[in-house]
Write a protein that holds these residues in place. Structure first.
Motif, PDB file in Angstrom:
ATOM      1  N   ASN A  58      -2.164   2.353   5.333  1.00 20.99           N
ATOM      2  CA  ASN A  58      -0.764   2.645   5.627  1.00 20.99           C
ATOM      3  C   ASN A  58      -0.290   1.901   6.869  1.00 20.99           C
ATOM      4  OD1 ASN A  58       1.695   4.140   5.081  1.00 20.99           O
ATOM      5  ND2 ASN A  58       1.252   5.288   6.944  1.00 20.99           N
ATOM      6  N   SER A  59       0.862   1.264   6.759  1.00 22.33           N
ATOM      7  CA  SER A  59       1.478   0.486   7.847  1.00 22.33           C
ATOM      8  C   SER A  59       0.665  -0.748   8.225  1.00 22.33           C
ATOM      9  CB  SER A  59       1.696   1.362   9.093  1.00 22.33           C
ATOM     10  OG  SER A  59       2.620   2.385   8.827  1.00 22.33           O
ATOM     11  N   GLN A  60      -0.212  -1.182   7.320  1.00 25.43           N
ATOM     12  CA  GLN A  60      -1.035  -2.359   7.602  1.00 25.43           C
ATOM     13  C   GLN A  60      -0.730  -3.524   6.664  1.00 25.43           C
ATOM     14  OE1 GLN A  60      -3.065  -2.146  10.392  1.00 25.43           O
ATOM     15  NE2 GLN A  60      -2.010  -0.172  10.510  1.00 25.43           N
ATOM     16  N   SER A  81       0.863  -1.177   0.000  1.00 27.73           N
ATOM     17  CA  SER A  81       0.000   0.000   0.000  1.00 27.73           C
ATOM     18  C   SER A  81       0.897   1.223   0.000  1.00 27.73           C
ATOM     19  CB  SER A  81      -0.914   0.018   1.230  1.00 27.73           C
ATOM     20  OG  SER A  81      -1.642   1.227   1.281  1.00 27.73           O
ATOM     21  N   PHE A  82       0.724   2.096  -0.983  1.00 28.44           N
ATOM     22  CA  PHE A  82       1.616   3.240  -1.118  1.00 28.44           C
ATOM     23  C   PHE A  82       0.921   4.579  -0.862  1.00 28.44           C
ATOM     24  CE2 PHE A  82       3.740  -0.090  -3.606  1.00 28.44           C
ATOM     25  CZ  PHE A  82       4.954  -0.096  -2.948  1.00 28.44           C
ATOM     26  N   ASP A  83      -0.321   4.542  -0.407  1.00 30.38           N
ATOM     27  CA  ASP A  83      -1.027   5.769  -0.046  1.00 30.38           C
ATOM     28  C   ASP A  83      -0.895   5.963   1.460  1.00 30.38           C
ATOM     29  OD1 ASP A  83      -2.655   7.921   0.380  1.00 30.38           O
ATOM     30  OD2 ASP A  83      -4.481   6.985  -0.416  1.00 30.38           O
ATOM     31  N   ILE A  84      -0.018   6.866   1.885  1.00 28.14           N
ATOM     32  CA  ILE A  84       0.246   7.033   3.312  1.00 28.14           C
ATOM     33  C   ILE A  84      -0.912   7.712   4.040  1.00 28.14           C
ATOM     34  CG2 ILE A  84       2.724   7.142   2.915  1.00 28.14           C
ATOM     35  CD1 ILE A  84       2.511  10.188   3.525  1.00 28.14           C
ATOM     36  N   TRP A  85      -1.866   8.268   3.302  1.00 24.44           N
ATOM     37  CA  TRP A  85      -2.995   8.952   3.925  1.00 24.44           C
ATOM     38  C   TRP A  85      -4.191   8.026   4.110  1.00 24.44           C
ATOM     39  CZ3 TRP A  85      -1.315  13.251   5.874  1.00 24.44           C
ATOM     40  CH2 TRP A  85      -0.294  13.962   5.228  1.00 24.44           C
ATOM     41  N   SER A  86      -4.091   6.806   3.634  1.00 22.47           N
ATOM     42  CA  SER A  86      -5.222   5.890   3.703  1.00 22.47           C
ATOM     43  C   SER A  86      -5.138   5.017   4.951  1.00 22.47           C
ATOM     44  CB  SER A  86      -5.262   4.989   2.458  1.00 22.47           C
ATOM     45  OG  SER A  86      -4.251   3.990   2.543  1.00 22.47           O
ATOM     46  N   GLN A  87      -6.230   4.284   5.214  1.00 20.73           N
ATOM     47  CA  GLN A  87      -6.274   3.376   6.359  1.00 20.73           C
ATOM     48  C   GLN A  87      -5.374   2.161   6.157  1.00 20.73           C
ATOM     49  OE1 GLN A  87     -10.103   1.371   6.752  1.00 20.73           O
ATOM     50  NE2 GLN A  87     -10.545   1.769   4.594  1.00 20.73           N
ATOM     51  N   ASN A 122      -3.785   9.922  11.480  1.00 19.11           N
ATOM     52  CA  ASN A 122      -4.704   8.816  11.739  1.00 19.11           C
ATOM     53  C   ASN A 122      -3.974   7.505  12.019  1.00 19.11           C
ATOM     54  OD1 ASN A 122      -7.072  10.434  11.212  1.00 19.11           O
ATOM     55  ND2 ASN A 122      -6.544  10.317   9.043  1.00 19.11           N
ATOM     56  N   TYR A 123      -2.730   7.617  12.462  1.00 24.06           N
ATOM     57  CA  TYR A 123      -1.924   6.428  12.716  1.00 24.06           C
ATOM     58  C   TYR A 123      -2.506   5.618  13.877  1.00 24.06           C
ATOM     59  CZ  TYR A 123       2.280   3.635  13.732  1.00 24.06           C
ATOM     60  OH  TYR A 123       3.169   2.617  13.951  1.00 24.06           O
ATOM     61  N   VAL A 124      -2.672   4.317  13.661  1.00 27.08           N
ATOM     62  CA  VAL A 124      -3.228   3.435  14.699  1.00 27.08           C
ATOM     63  C   VAL A 124      -2.242   2.339  15.088  1.00 27.08           C
ATOM     64  CG1 VAL A 124      -5.625   3.850  14.029  1.00 27.08           C
ATOM     65  CG2 VAL A 124      -4.351   1.998  12.932  1.00 27.08           C
ATOM     66  N   GLY A 125      -0.994   2.491  14.655  1.00 28.84           N
ATOM     67  CA  GLY A 125      -0.014   1.451  14.914  1.00 28.84           C
ATOM     68  C   GLY A 125       0.145   0.548  13.697  1.00 28.84           C
ATOM     69  N   ASP A 126       1.235  -0.185  13.668  1.00 29.37           N
ATOM     70  CA  ASP A 126       1.477  -1.108  12.563  1.00 29.37           C
ATOM     71  C   ASP A 126       0.720  -2.416  12.779  1.00 29.37           C
ATOM     72  OD1 ASP A 126       3.280   0.842  11.903  1.00 29.37           O
ATOM     73  OD2 ASP A 126       5.069  -0.369  12.256  1.00 29.37           O
ATOM     74  N   SER A 127       0.375  -3.076  11.689  1.00 34.56           N
ATOM     75  CA  SER A 127      -0.087  -4.450  11.819  1.00 34.56           C
ATOM     76  C   SER A 127       1.120  -5.319  12.180  1.00 34.56           C
ATOM     77  CB  SER A 127      -0.719  -4.945  10.515  1.00 34.56           C
ATOM     78  OG  SER A 127       0.280  -5.132   9.517  1.00 34.56           O
ATOM     79  N   ILE A 128       0.876  -6.477  12.733  1.00 38.26           N
ATOM     80  CA  ILE A 128       1.977  -7.355  13.125  1.00 38.26           C
ATOM     81  C   ILE A 128       2.785  -7.784  11.900  1.00 38.26           C
ATOM     82  CG2 ILE A 128       2.545  -9.612  14.122  1.00 38.26           C
ATOM     83  CD1 ILE A 128       0.182  -9.231  16.039  1.00 38.26           C
TER      84      ILE A 128
END
Length: 201
Positions: free
Chosen positions: A62-64, A54-60, A129-135
Motif C-alpha cells: 500500500n502506497s508503494q 496495489s489495491f490491498d490497503i493492509w499489505s506492505q 503499518n504505514y511507512v510512508g509513500d514511495s517516491i
C-alpha cells in the motif's frame, strides 16, 4: 451556483510565456522528489513487485506503487482545490490556479511523509503499518491531483459534487476509508470509527 470558466489558453501553448506555469510545476515536483529522497523515502515498493497498482490497503504494497485506492482521494484533492481556489482567487489565470493547486499537493506530499505525520497515521488511523509513500507513489498522487483539477475544470459544480460523493461512498464500501474519514481521523480520532475500520482487516 458555482460555474466553471473555460479560458481558451488553459492547457494550450500560444506564446512562450505559456510554458512558464508548466516549468514551475515540473520544478515543484523535482523539488518534492529531492525532499522525499532526503527524508529517506524509497523509490519503489521494497517488496520488489513490479505491478503498477496495489489495491490491498493492509499489505506492505500500500502506497508503494503507482496506483492504490488512495489515489482516488488525491483526485478529490484536485476537485476541491479547483473550486476553492477559483472561489478565492477568481481573477487568477486558470493555469496559475493549477500551479497553486499542485503547490498545495506537493507540499502535502512532503509533509505527509515526515516521521511525525507517518507516526500520526499509525497511531490515529487504520494505517497501522504505514511507512510512508514511495517516491513514485507520491509523484503519482500529485498527478492524480492534477487530474482531479482537470476533471473539475470540465464539469459543473453539481457534477463535481456528485463525483466527490460517489467516490467517497465507493471507498467507504470497499476499504472502509475515504478522504473525509481520513481527515477526521488525523485531526480528531474517533475510536468507534477505527474499530469499524479495523474490523475489515
Amino acid at each position: 451556483m458555482l460555474q466553471p470558466s473555460y479560458p481558451s489558453r488553459f492547457l494550450r501553448f500560444e506564446s512562450s510565456r505559456d510554458y512558464i506555469p508548466w516549468a514551475v510545476i515540473v520544478s515543484m515536483i523535482i523539488a518534492a522528489v529531492i525532499s522525499l529522497n532526503f527524508q529517506g523515502r524509497v523509490w519503489w515498493c521494497p517488496a520488489g513487485d513490479a505491478m503498477p497498482w496495489s489495491f490491498d490497503i493492509w499489505s506492505q504494497h500500500n502506497s508503494q506503487h503507482v496506483i492504490d485506492p488512495y489515489s482516488f482521494t488525491h483526485i478529490l484533492h484536485g476537485i476541491i482545490e479547483f473550486w476553492l481556489i477559483g472561489l478565492i482567487f477568481s481573477k487568477l489565470p486558470m493555469m496559475w490556479r493549477l500551479v497553486l493547486a499542485l503547490f498545495i499537493e506537493t507540499t502535502w506530499e512532503v509533509v505527509e511523509n515526515t516521521n511525525y505525520v507517518i507516526n500520526r497515521y499509525r497511531e490515529a488511523t487504520l494505517s497501522l503499518n504505514y511507512v510512508g509513500d514511495s517516491i513514485i507513489n507520491s509523484v503519482a498522487d500529485i498527478v492524480c491531483c492534477g487530474l482531479g483539477f482537470a476533471i473539475a475544470y470540465r464539469v459543473r459544480f453539481v457534477l463535481s459534487l456528485a463525483l466527490f460523493a460517489a467516490t467517497e461512498a465507493i471507498l467507504l464500501l470497499t476499504i472502509r476509508d475515504s478522504l473525509v474519514v481520513n481527515i477526521i481521523m488525523l485531526i480528531y480520532p474517533i475510536e468507534a470509527i477505527k474499530q469499524w475500520q479495523t474490523a475489515g482487516m
